[in-house]
Design a protein around this motif. Structure first.
Motif, mmCIF file in Angstrom:
data_model
loop_
_atom_site.group_PDB
_atom_site.id
_atom_site.type_symbol
_atom_site.label_atom_id
_atom_site.label_comp_id
_atom_site.label_asym_id
_atom_site.label_seq_id
_atom_site.Cartn_x
_atom_site.Cartn_y
_atom_site.Cartn_z
ATOM 1 N N LEU A 174 0.832 -1.203 0.000
ATOM 2 C CA LEU A 174 0.000 0.000 0.000
ATOM 3 C C LEU A 174 0.868 1.255 0.000
ATOM 4 O O LEU A 174 0.580 2.214 -0.729
ATOM 5 N N LEU A 193 6.503 1.384 -8.947
ATOM 6 C CA LEU A 193 5.565 0.402 -9.491
ATOM 7 C C LEU A 193 6.245 -0.961 -9.626
ATOM 8 O O LEU A 193 5.643 -1.994 -9.300
ATOM 9 N N PHE A 224 5.072 -4.413 -7.777
ATOM 10 C CA PHE A 224 4.716 -5.661 -8.453
ATOM 11 C C PHE A 224 5.528 -6.831 -7.909
ATOM 12 O O PHE A 224 5.008 -7.941 -7.760
ATOM 13 N N TYR A 264 1.860 -13.636 -3.708
ATOM 14 C CA TYR A 264 1.341 -14.822 -4.398
ATOM 15 C C TYR A 264 2.076 -16.077 -3.934
ATOM 16 O O TYR A 264 1.466 -17.132 -3.784
ATOM 17 N N TYR A 312 4.697 -8.647 -15.919
ATOM 18 C CA TYR A 312 4.478 -7.292 -15.404
ATOM 19 C C TYR A 312 5.797 -6.568 -15.180
ATOM 20 O O TYR A 312 6.101 -5.578 -15.826
ATOM 21 N N LEU A 338 -5.814 -1.251 -2.235
ATOM 22 C CA LEU A 338 -4.981 -1.000 -3.410
ATOM 23 C C LEU A 338 -5.830 -0.480 -4.568
ATOM 24 O O LEU A 338 -5.430 0.424 -5.309
ATOM 25 N N GLU A 393 -2.891 -0.075 -13.879
ATOM 26 C CA GLU A 393 -2.186 -1.326 -13.587
ATOM 27 C C GLU A 393 -2.342 -1.691 -12.111
ATOM 28 O O GLU A 393 -2.497 -2.862 -11.765
ATOM 29 N N LEU A 394 -2.299 -0.666 -11.229
ATOM 30 C CA LEU A 394 -2.496 -0.935 -9.798
ATOM 31 C C LEU A 394 -3.876 -1.541 -9.565
ATOM 32 O O LEU A 394 -4.037 -2.488 -8.785
ATOM 33 N N LEU A 445 -5.718 -3.273 -11.681
ATOM 34 C CA LEU A 445 -5.733 -4.661 -12.166
ATOM 35 C C LEU A 445 -5.038 -5.585 -11.176
ATOM 36 O O LEU A 445 -5.473 -6.712 -10.930
ATOM 37 N N ASN A 446 -3.942 -5.092 -10.557
ATOM 38 C CA ASN A 446 -3.242 -5.906 -9.572
ATOM 39 C C ASN A 446 -4.094 -6.167 -8.351
ATOM 40 O O ASN A 446 -4.038 -7.254 -7.780
ATOM 41 N N ASN A 479 -6.241 -8.953 -9.161
ATOM 42 C CA ASN A 479 -5.490 -10.207 -9.185
ATOM 43 C C ASN A 479 -5.255 -10.756 -7.786
ATOM 44 O O ASN A 479 -5.348 -11.959 -7.567
ATOM 45 N N ILE A 480 -4.934 -9.854 -6.837
ATOM 46 C CA ILE A 480 -4.711 -10.317 -5.460
ATOM 47 C C ILE A 480 -5.958 -11.016 -4.948
ATOM 48 O O ILE A 480 -5.905 -12.113 -4.378
#
Lengths: 176, 332, 102
Positions: A15, A34, A38, A45, A61, C16, C38-39, C41-42, C45-46
């Protein structure tokens, strides 16, 4: 205990970096934050034992898409920053109000969803093989689901990528 | 506790030190081999036949003044060498030096993808290093380097997929075991892939004949022109660590990794007296020697030739190889 | 608090998502707006991965692969448009992209 510590550390970092991405003055710094963001999501994950998705996240990404952003940021070298002649205060207030509305909506969905968390068995989807929680088989199982149940969506996705590739070339090339 | 933390930490410590020492001695080896190829002596002053040169060079780099250009973006300028070195070292965590869990830090089911993914992060160090120097030659060099890296990454990854089809697994330990079961090194089953990955590796590590990003005659020295002292040394370390990574991948995927030659022939069992990690390191050094040999022999490509080779020759061959491997796999 | 449930992951994902939305609404540099997307979309995904590992069902992870493919397509075409626009107008401010033609 360890799980909780890892989760909270990752959550705070993700965050925090997200906020830095949207608040950094220089676009190059934004891109850097960024990338790190990622990579941390990829680690998240892994803690969820989704290694394949984690590696794809890093490969596509962090190693692919964000490099494109970095190239464009460097090509579009700006003489004046776009923020300079916009009314940032008004924008900030409007943005915060709208985002607050979205936040309320999301909280409402989460809370009402948690209230009836006993989802029916049918929600799992019919005919889909269930995962065995063996991390060594994660990639193989994703392969099975992707190439049997979701073969046609997979082909459509590859078609989409082909179209995007051609589109990007047509847009970016000065004269074909 | 012992198995989850202490042993991996010890392994990581040994591995990191081994890689860094290997890099310093590889620099010496490069200078010596180049000298022999050109009928010179090379470094001779420090120690017998200049062997201690490998220790003196790092000391010199540590002691030198560390200059930051006035117009540089200081924050990015500091981060760039780190972003370049860390991925190169992280990759070694999945390289297996032997069949036993003691010889590798981790054996994950996405090992090969992990290597491809992590090495693709290294390109940030190059782009940001060139950009943050705020100087035109480093910027040009970094754009060249990153374009080259991204182009050849596609060909190499496509080629690796055909090897994965042959082995049926992404784990590096599994790939070596698959070669034992097949009774033959994959270099003989997949000769085209072998050559493609090697050429791609030369290009991805910016080595001659693909060293356009560092062409001294045009660009003064590449994306790290403005760097000095230890920060330059970090870029240098990353470059050579990447060369060792590529050599290790090629040795594991195509030359049977830690296995002795002809692992199925009983008559050669005496070769097993040599421990497996020495076999792998020997194969790695064989490739390092070939890298240096090529540097001493071949001239440099022109930039358009380089891009044409990558996109119009290597990628079509990689795709063709993949299709043929798939067809053979289905038929056999 | 110390036990991590899917709700924790959902909360992280929502936060997020909101950060991404704020980025889209507040920033005027279109490249940063793309990064905010993109944030977002992430964040999605999480959510997908967390619920997939909770339900022991891999469809969520398969969907993440599709989302990443769409994100790649979006980035390629979007950045192509930005480059084409910048070549004509020398700006990436989204407020100046109000013309229907030029």
């Amino acid at each position: 205990m360890l799980e909780a510590a890892v989760f909270y550390t990752l959550a705070v970092l993700i965050l925090g970096l997200g906020i830095l991405v949207i608040s950094a003055r220089s676009a190059v710094h934004s891109v850097l934050f960024l990338v790190v963001n990622f990579l941390l999501v990829a680690i998240l994950y892994v803690t969820l034992s989704a290694q394949f998705v984690a590696v794809i996240q890093v490969l596509v990404y962090a190693g692919g898409i964000v490099v494109l952003y970095l190239f464009v940021v460097m090509l579009v070298s700006l003489k004046r920053a776009p923020e300079q002649h916009a009314d940032t205060r008004r924008l900030g207030v409007t943005g915060a109000v709208l985002a607050g509305a979205v936040l309320l909506e999301v909280i409402g969905i989460v809370v009402s969803g948690a209230a009836r968390s006993d989802a029916p068995a049918g929600a799992r989807g019919a005919g889909v093989p269930e995962a065995i929680s063996d991390p060594m088989l994660n990639t193989e199982q994703i392969g099975w689901v992707l190439y049997t149940e979701y073969l046609i969506p997979f082909e459509v996705a590859s078609m989409l990528l082909l179209v995007a590739m051609i589109g990007a070339i047509v847009l970016a090339k000065k004269n074909l | 506790m012992l198995e989850t933390f202490i042993i991996p930490l010890l392994q990581i410590a040994v591995l990191l030190n081994a890689v860094l020492v290997a890099v310093t001695f590889m620099v010496l080896m490069e200078r010596k081999v180049m000298a022999w190829a050109q009928a010179r002596l090379g470094p001779m002053r420090v120690g017998p036949h200049g062997i201690l040169q490998a220790i003196v060079d790092p000391i010199k780099l540590i002691l030198k003044e560390d200059i930051t250009p006035v117009a540089a973006d200081k924050w990015v300028f500091t981060v760039a060498p780190i972003m370049s070195l860390v991925p190169a070292l992280v990759v070694f965590s999945v390289v297996p030096f032997g069949p036993d869990p003691l010889y590798y830090v981790a054996d994950i089911n996405v090992g090969l993808l992990f290597i491809v993914a992590v090495t693709s992060i290294g390109v940030y160090g190059i782009i940001l290093g060139g950009w943050s120097s705020n100087s035109k030659y480093p910027l040009l060099a970094s754009l060249r380097a990153s374009a080259q890296l991204i182009s050849y990454e596609i060909a190499v990854t496509m080629t690796l997929v055909s090897v994965i089809l042959t082995s049926g697994t992404l784990s590096l330990v599994g790939i070596v075991e698959a070669q034992r079961e097949a009774g033959v090194w994959f270099g003989f089953i997949q000769p085209v892939a072998f050559v493609l990955v090697f050429i791609g590796g030369l290009a991805e590590t910016n080595r001659v004949p693909f060293d356009l990003p560092e062409a001294e005659t045009e660009l003064t020295g590449g994306f790290h022109t403005e760097y000095s002292g230890m920060r330059f040394a970090l870029f240098f370390l990353a470059e050579y660590a990447n060369i060792i990574v590529i050599s290790a991948i090629v040795a594991i995927m195509f030359l049977g990794g830690w296995m002795r030659p002809f692992p199925n022939v009983e008559a050669l069992a005496f070769l097993d007296l040599i421990p497996p990690w020495i076999w792998l390191i020997g194969k790695i050094f064989l490739f390092l020697y070939v890298f240096i040999w090529i540097r001493a022999t071949l001239p440099r490509y022109r930039y358009d030739q380089l891009m044409r080779l990558g996109w119009k020759v290597l990628i079509p061959i990689a795709i063709g190889n993949l299709v043929i491997t798939g067809i053979v796999k289905v038929l056999v | 608090m110390l036990e991590i449930t899917p709700l924790h992951y959902t909360a992280l994902s929502a936060a997020l998502f909101i950060i991404g939305v704020i980025g889209v609404l507040v920033r005027r540099n279109i490249i940063i707006i793309f990064m905010s997307i993109e944030l977002i979309l992430n964040a999605v995904n999480i959510n997908l991965v967390a619920l997939s590992s909770q339900l022991q069902n891999l469809v969520g992870q398969v969907f993440v692969v599709f989302v990443i493919a769409v994100a790649a397509a979006e980035a390629a075409v979007g950045l192509g448009i930005i480059i084409a626009f910048y070549r004509n107008k020398e700006t990436v401010n989204i407020d100046e992209m109000s013309l229907m033609r030029w």
